[in-house]
Write a protein that holds these residues in place. Structure first.
Motif, PDB file in Angstrom:
ATOM      1  N   ALA A 436      21.416  11.629  -2.606  1.00  0.00           N
ATOM      2  CA  ALA A 436      20.280  12.515  -2.872  1.00  0.00           C
ATOM      3  C   ALA A 436      20.755  13.963  -3.018  1.00  0.00           C
ATOM      4  O   ALA A 436      20.268  14.717  -3.876  1.00  0.00           O
ATOM      5  N   PHE A 437      21.709  14.367  -2.188  1.00  0.00           N
ATOM      6  CA  PHE A 437      22.317  15.702  -2.247  1.00  0.00           C
ATOM      7  C   PHE A 437      22.962  15.913  -3.619  1.00  0.00           C
ATOM      8  O   PHE A 437      22.772  16.953  -4.267  1.00  0.00           O
ATOM      9  N   SER A 438      23.694  14.925  -4.091  1.00  0.00           N
ATOM     10  CA  SER A 438      24.370  15.012  -5.394  1.00  0.00           C
ATOM     11  C   SER A 438      23.365  15.132  -6.537  1.00  0.00           C
ATOM     12  O   SER A 438      23.573  15.899  -7.483  1.00  0.00           O
ATOM     13  N   LYS A 439      22.288  14.383  -6.433  1.00  0.00           N
ATOM     14  CA  LYS A 439      21.256  14.424  -7.471  1.00  0.00           C
ATOM     15  C   LYS A 439      20.635  15.823  -7.563  1.00  0.00           C
ATOM     16  O   LYS A 439      20.408  16.357  -8.660  1.00  0.00           O
ATOM     17  N   ALA A 440      20.372  16.437  -6.398  1.00  0.00           N
ATOM     18  CA  ALA A 440      19.794  17.793  -6.378  1.00  0.00           C
ATOM     19  C   ALA A 440      20.757  18.796  -7.001  1.00  0.00           C
ATOM     20  O   ALA A 440      20.352  19.679  -7.768  1.00  0.00           O
ATOM     21  N   ILE A 441      22.057  18.659  -6.696  1.00  0.00           N
ATOM     22  CA  ILE A 441      23.062  19.560  -7.273  1.00  0.00           C
ATOM     23  C   ILE A 441      23.089  19.414  -8.793  1.00  0.00           C
ATOM     24  O   ILE A 441      23.129  20.405  -9.534  1.00  0.00           O
ATOM     25  N   HIS A 442      23.031  18.181  -9.264  1.00  0.00           N
ATOM     26  CA  HIS A 442      23.080  17.923 -10.706  1.00  0.00           C
ATOM     27  C   HIS A 442      21.912  18.587 -11.433  1.00  0.00           C
ATOM     28  O   HIS A 442      22.062  19.119 -12.536  1.00  0.00           O
ATOM     29  N   SER A 443      20.735  18.591 -10.781  1.00  0.00           N
ATOM     30  CA  SER A 443      19.549  19.153 -11.440  1.00  0.00           C
ATOM     31  C   SER A 443      19.611  20.670 -11.556  1.00  0.00           C
ATOM     32  O   SER A 443      18.821  21.283 -12.283  1.00  0.00           O
ATOM     33  N   ALA A 444      20.568  21.310 -10.838  1.00  0.00           N
ATOM     34  CA  ALA A 444      20.691  22.772 -10.896  1.00  0.00           C
ATOM     35  C   ALA A 444      21.309  23.257 -12.199  1.00  0.00           C
ATOM     36  O   ALA A 444      21.418  24.466 -12.421  1.00  0.00           O
ATOM     37  N   SER A 445      21.686  22.335 -13.083  1.00  0.00           N
ATOM     38  CA  SER A 445      22.208  22.742 -14.392  1.00  0.00           C
ATOM     39  C   SER A 445      21.082  23.139 -15.343  1.00  0.00           C
ATOM     40  O   SER A 445      21.329  23.772 -16.371  1.00  0.00           O
ATOM     41  N   ARG A 446      19.829  22.792 -14.999  1.00  0.00           N
ATOM     42  CA  ARG A 446      18.703  23.092 -15.891  1.00  0.00           C
ATOM     43  C   ARG A 446      17.580  23.886 -15.215  1.00  0.00           C
ATOM     44  O   ARG A 446      16.564  24.165 -15.844  1.00  0.00           O
ATOM     45  N   GLN A 447      17.753  24.221 -13.939  1.00  0.00           N
ATOM     46  CA  GLN A 447      16.764  25.025 -13.218  1.00  0.00           C
ATOM     47  C   GLN A 447      17.443  25.621 -11.988  1.00  0.00           C
ATOM     48  O   GLN A 447      18.581  25.280 -11.661  1.00  0.00           O
ATOM     49  N   PHE A 448      16.748  26.526 -11.302  1.00  0.00           N
ATOM     50  CA  PHE A 448      17.250  26.991 -10.017  1.00  0.00           C
ATOM     51  C   PHE A 448      16.955  25.921  -8.961  1.00  0.00           C
ATOM     52  O   PHE A 448      15.822  25.427  -8.859  1.00  0.00           O
ATOM     53  N   VAL A 449      17.956  25.553  -8.196  1.00  0.00           N
ATOM     54  CA  VAL A 449      17.770  24.677  -7.037  1.00  0.00           C
ATOM     55  C   VAL A 449      18.136  25.485  -5.800  1.00  0.00           C
ATOM     56  O   VAL A 449      19.277  25.945  -5.662  1.00  0.00           O
ATOM     57  N   VAL A 450      17.166  25.694  -4.919  1.00  0.00           N
ATOM     58  CA  VAL A 450      17.403  26.414  -3.667  1.00  0.00           C
ATOM     59  C   VAL A 450      17.418  25.378  -2.553  1.00  0.00           C
ATOM     60  O   VAL A 450      16.434  24.668  -2.336  1.00  0.00           O
ATOM     61  N   MET A 451      18.551  25.275  -1.852  1.00  0.00           N
ATOM     62  CA  MET A 451      18.730  24.226  -0.861  1.00  0.00           C
ATOM     63  C   MET A 451      18.875  24.826   0.531  1.00  0.00           C
ATOM     64  O   MET A 451      19.768  25.630   0.793  1.00  0.00           O
ATOM     65  N   ASP A 452      17.969  24.435   1.409  1.00  0.00           N
ATOM     66  CA  ASP A 452      18.028  24.808   2.825  1.00  0.00           C
ATOM     67  C   ASP A 452      18.853  23.729   3.526  1.00  0.00           C
ATOM     68  O   ASP A 452      18.429  22.588   3.615  1.00  0.00           O
ATOM     69  N   THR A 453      20.042  24.080   4.005  1.00  0.00           N
ATOM     70  CA  THR A 453      20.917  23.058   4.570  1.00  0.00           C
ATOM     71  C   THR A 453      20.680  22.866   6.059  1.00  0.00           C
ATOM     72  O   THR A 453      20.093  23.712   6.732  1.00  0.00           O
ATOM     73  N   ALA A 454      21.195  21.742   6.550  1.00  0.00           N
ATOM     74  CA  ALA A 454      21.156  21.459   7.985  1.00  0.00           C
ATOM     75  C   ALA A 454      22.055  22.449   8.724  1.00  0.00           C
ATOM     76  O   ALA A 454      22.897  23.110   8.122  1.00  0.00           O
ATOM     77  N   PRO A 455      21.889  22.568  10.072  1.00  0.00           N
ATOM     78  CA  PRO A 455      22.787  23.440  10.837  1.00  0.00           C
ATOM     79  C   PRO A 455      24.256  23.102  10.591  1.00  0.00           C
ATOM     80  O   PRO A 455      24.605  21.982  10.228  1.00  0.00           O
ATOM     81  N   THR A 456      25.106  24.076  10.848  1.00  0.00           N
ATOM     82  CA  THR A 456      26.498  24.081  10.393  1.00  0.00           C
ATOM     83  C   THR A 456      27.240  22.759  10.516  1.00  0.00           C
ATOM     84  O   THR A 456      27.813  22.262   9.556  1.00  0.00           O
ATOM     85  N   GLY A 457      27.259  22.166  11.721  1.00  0.00           N
ATOM     86  CA  GLY A 457      28.040  20.950  11.923  1.00  0.00           C
ATOM     87  C   GLY A 457      27.626  19.823  11.012  1.00  0.00           C
ATOM     88  O   GLY A 457      28.456  19.124  10.418  1.00  0.00           O
ATOM     89  N   HIS A 458      26.313  19.641  10.878  1.00  0.00           N
ATOM     90  CA  HIS A 458      25.787  18.572  10.026  1.00  0.00           C
ATOM     91  C   HIS A 458      26.142  18.841   8.565  1.00  0.00           C
ATOM     92  O   HIS A 458      26.483  17.926   7.813  1.00  0.00           O
ATOM     93  N   THR A 459      26.068  20.101   8.144  1.00  0.00           N
ATOM     94  CA  THR A 459      26.400  20.461   6.764  1.00  0.00           C
ATOM     95  C   THR A 459      27.873  20.203   6.468  1.00  0.00           C
ATOM     96  O   THR A 459      28.227  19.702   5.399  1.00  0.00           O
ATOM     97  N   LEU A 460      28.747  20.530   7.436  1.00  0.00           N
ATOM     98  CA  LEU A 460      30.173  20.301   7.215  1.00  0.00           C
ATOM     99  C   LEU A 460      30.477  18.812   7.067  1.00  0.00           C
ATOM    100  O   LEU A 460      31.345  18.422   6.291  1.00  0.00           O
ATOM    101  N   LEU A 461      29.764  17.961   7.818  1.00  0.00           N
ATOM    102  CA  LEU A 461      29.952  16.518   7.663  1.00  0.00           C
ATOM    103  C   LEU A 461      29.516  16.070   6.270  1.00  0.00           C
ATOM    104  O   LEU A 461      30.155  15.213   5.643  1.00  0.00           O
ATOM    105  N   LEU A 462      28.423  16.651   5.762  1.00  0.00           N
ATOM    106  CA  LEU A 462      27.958  16.311   4.415  1.00  0.00           C
ATOM    107  C   LEU A 462      28.976  16.766   3.369  1.00  0.00           C
ATOM    108  O   LEU A 462      29.272  16.034   2.418  1.00  0.00           O
TER     109      LEU A 462
END
Length: 587
Positions: A436-462
């Motif tokens: 799902a994360f990858s799909k959101a990144i891909h869609s940023a080629s045609r619009q602005f995608v603003v992503m609120d990430t999880a707290p640091t540790g969880h984001t680093l695992l992603l």
């Protein structure tokens, strides 16, 4: 806090509410009473070392000034490496180098890191090798979503191993886990025993924080974890009745304390004041639970509190810079420790871009998502703003359905059942969220995608999962490297991805954001800007001595960020209205 404690104490809650301070203060208090205490951090972005002002590592060690207090960080990376060694060791001398290499590569993903961290965590709950050494074991946990995931794992892995004797390919041979099956059962029993385990739900006197604590309370009860206490930290009491800002902050705190959500209403509760100093070091940690010492330090701190107003470029100016070059698309990610304001920053940036006519997707990877808490404060949101949430449970079901439709269509009944069993692995959730994360990144080629990430540790695992996927694609693709663009490569593209580090104007949040920046740079990802939230020093004419002291301490932090850490620095003033989101948008 209490005259008697259970053997195991868990401090959990939304990021930035003071879990570490209260966990450390409790550990110090018990150690002062000659109790042998083990304090464990399960937060991948742990700051025990800053708060205790002693060395804290991946092995148990005593505090340098308090020898009955012992500490350890459960490092996901170290736990994963040790786990891989346990899986590989029986293969040495039996399997070929190529086979061993393939197994190692198969164990390089985030799901291996997750189960390895849990394996380490469970060892302390079952008391293996340490049960007689410590009177109390205290867990300073990761922000709520990560902690609930950790506490769900005993049942999840126990059920999976029961129903899937063939083993889980994503974590290696099931024999590496089956030996721990009885341990998982003991963990579940210990966590549910009110004579053994207490859960402290830590909150601020703020709506979103209390809502998070209420949600956590219900989720813990669903897991059978009933022995809970509520600790409300940072309750502000105005000392100067002539300061309108101080009066508004105090009124808001009182209002929230009177409107505690129902799931929390019947829990034993204790409050702790907002202090004019950072709770760092043994003396100030002791003051958190000792009112006499606290009063003494408060008087020392506010004796000299010159007012310092500091100017930083605004959030509106940050959005202006994101539009430079007539940009109409791209990825914008807010990152940082829990509780620093990533969500309100992401929501504000998304709304301001949408108000300027851009097509915008606002999404979150945070299990404890609060985007709608802010958007609901508006009469209406811009028509060209789309809001989504990467919900781990929903994404997992969608992923399982997709794999069964694609791979299961050509399989017989027995093979389909085996595939479905394999997909029940808790690791599947990590894979589903990554897709799902990858799909959101891909869609940023045609619009602005603003992503609120999880707290640091969880984001680093992603991001670790993203990097592992990148390596696999490059290794197996028949295309030349210059024709491949993985999500990892998208994050490394400074023109495409704008990473905004959100922090508070305090020493520990600044250090944690700086550590995150170094982690990102090692991965070839360069942050675009820093955003400093809740700046009291941006407010004019403060009179209250506690607020003046906190504001005066911010100047040195902001200057260090601007001169040594950030390419660009922007700020958000401390907001004092009940509906903070409309206030921020109108500034």
């Amino acid at each position: 806090m209490e005259h008697s404690y259970t053997k195991y104490l868990f401090f959990t809650g939304k990021g930035g509410v003071g879990k570490t301070s209260l966990a450390c203060a409790t550990a110090v208090q018990l150690a002062d009473q000659a109790k042998k205490v083990l304090l464990i951090s399960t937060d991948p972005a742990s700051n025990l070392e800053d708060v205790l002002q002693t060395s804290v590592g991946e092995q148990i060690q005593a505090h340098q000034q308090l020898p009955t207090l012992f500490t350890i960080n459960i490092s996901p990376d170290v736990s994963a490496e040790e786990y891989r060694d346990r899986v590989i060791q029986p293969m040495m001398g039996v399997a070929s180098e190529m086979e061993i290499k393939q197994v190692k590569e198969g164990l390089s993903g985030a799901c291996t890191t997750e189960i390895a961290s849990f394996d380490e965590f469970s060892r302390f709950i079952t008391g293996e090798g340490i049960d007689d050494l410590y009177d109390v074991v205290i867990f300073d946990t990761a922000p709520t979503g990560h902690t609930i995931r950790l506490l769900e794992l005993p049942s999840a892995w126990d059920d999976f191993l029961e129903n899937n004797p063939g083993g889980a390919s994503c974590i290696g041979p099931s024999s590496a886990l089956k030996s721990s099956k009885e341990r998982y059962k003991k963990v579940i029993q210990s966590l549910r025993d009110p004579q053994l385990t207490t859960f402290y739900l830590v909150s601020r006197p703020e709506k979103s924080s209390l809502k998070e604590a209420a949600k956590t309370s219900m989720e813990l009860r669903e897991l059978g974890l009933e022995n809970q206490r509520l600790l409300i930290n940072g309750v502000f009491k105005a000392l100067n009745p002539m300061d309108p800002v101080a009066q508004r902050i105090a009124l808001l705190a009182d209002k929230q304390l009177q409107e505690i959500p129902m799931p929390l209403a019947n829990l034993p509760m204790k409050t702790y004041p907002l202090l004019p100093y950072n709770v760092l070091g043994l003396r100030k940690l002791r003051s958190l639970l000792d009112e006499t010492l606290q009063s003494q330090i408060v008087l020392e701190e506010i004796a000299s509190s010159p007012h310092a107003q500091y100017h930083i470029e605004s959030l509106k100016e940050l959005v202006n810079s994101l539009e430079q070059g007539q940009r109409t698309s791209g990825l914008i990610m807010t990152m940082g420790k829990g509780g620093v304001g990533k969500t309100i920053a992401a929501a504000t940036i998304a709304c301001l871009l949408a108000e300027r006519g851009h097509k915008v997707l606002l999404t979150t990877t945070d299990p404890a998502a609060h985007i709608n808490d802010f958007l609901s404060q508006l009469d209406q949101i811009p028509a060209n703003l789309q809001v989504e949430r990467i919900d781990p449970k929903v994404e997992t079901q969608l992923y399982i359905h997709k794999i069964m439709a694609q791979k299961g269509a050509k399989l017989g009944a027995n093979e389909r059942n085996l595939l479905l069993e394999d997909l029940q692995s808790p690791c599947t959730e990590e894979v589903a969220v990554f897709h799902a994360f990858s799909k959101a990144i891909h869609s940023a080629s045609r619009q602005f995608v603003v992503m609120d990430t999880a707290p640091t540790g969880h984001t680093l695992l992603l991001l670790d999962t993203t990097g592992s996927y990148h390596k696999e694609v490059l290794k197996h693709s028949s295309l030349s490297a210059d024709k491949i663009r993985t999500p990892y490569m998208a994050l490394q593209d400074k023109e495409f991805a704008k990473i905004i580090l959100v922090a508070l104007p305090e020493t520990t949040p600044m250090r944690e954001a700086a550590a995150l920046q170094e982690d990102l740079r090692r991965a070839g990802i360069e942050p675009y800007a820093w955003l400093i939230n809740q700046c009291l020093s941006a407010l004019p004419e403060l009179k209250d001595p506690i607020l003046k002291k906190r504001a005066s301490a911010e100047g040195a932090i902001i200057e260090q960020i601007q001169t040594k850490l950030a390419h660009r620095t922007f700020g958000i003033p401390y907001l004092t209205e009940e509906l903070v989101f409309p206030e921020l948008l109108s500034m």
